[in-house]
Design a protein around this motif. Structure first.
Motif: not given
Length: 208
Positions: A165-173, A183-188
């Motif tokens: 629909m012109g947008g995106f589904v994506h994960n996030a952090a 890259l030293t760390r990834i948080d939710d």
């Protein structure tokens, strides 16, 4: 007897296999294993070109090195009305906390759009105003060359799928980058307190 021995052998092999894929029983998912690996051996992020809301262009690693601060980074697109809104709200809270705690000389924020076709410098500037972003603390940018986007997203572990629909589904952090481009760390999402505390500690400061 032979059946018992066979079952025991299968159990030992199964435990060994699980130990291997779970990083020695410390994690049980591939994403958790990736995050653990990032903390133990921070990977160097690709040096892709960026352009920001002020039409300023440089490379990611050059920007990090020149600035010297720890950067908390998220990936968004400005037309998003779902998860990006949550990210935006959390980055607003982080900006406020950084300023209130006097950490602006040690920690900053970067939002990178994965929609360079629509998120031009003008669009990023409008989004920055909408989010009340302080440009000294919070930078809005996107890739200068669309062909570099996939390499950047893969390095950060960001999955982006068109929604039809012109947008995106994506994960996030929330991703923590050092001035050395690693890259030293990834948080939710929702872990802004721990992300800021870790960033401040890494920078030599202290967050509340």
């Amino acid at each position: 007897m032979r059946t018992v021995i066979t079952c025991m052998l299968m159990l030992v092999l199964g435990v060994a296999a699980f130990s291997q894929v779970s990083a020695g029983f410390r994690v049980v998912t591939s994403e958790a294993a990736r995050r653990l690996a990032v903390r133990e051996q921070p990977p160097l992020m690709p040096d892709v070109g960026l352009v920001d809301a002020r039409s300023t262009g440089d490379s990611l690693r050059a920007d990090l090195a020149a600035d010297g601060r720890i950067a908390l980074v998220d990936f968004i697109y400005t037309r998003c009305e779902s998860v990006c809104r949550v990210l935006g709200n959390e980055f607003q809270q982080l900006q406020q906390a950084i300023l209130e705690q006097g950490l602006q000389e040690r920690v900053r924020l970067i939002s990178i759009s994965f929609d360079p076709t629509h998120d031009t410098p003008d669009a990023l500037a409008r989004y920055a105003r909408q989010m009340q972003a302080d440009s000294a603390v919070w930078r809005m940018a996107t890739v200068a060359e669309a062909r570099e986007l996939r390499r950047l997203l893969d390095a950060f572990g960001v999955v982006v799928v068109p929604d039809g629909m012109g947008g995106f589904v994506h994960n996030a952090a929330i991703h923590t980058l050092g001035a050395d481009g690693r890259l030293t760390r990834i948080d939710d999402l929702g872990a802004i307190g721990s992300a800021l505390r870790a960033a401040a500690a890494r920078s030599g400061g202290r967050a509340q």
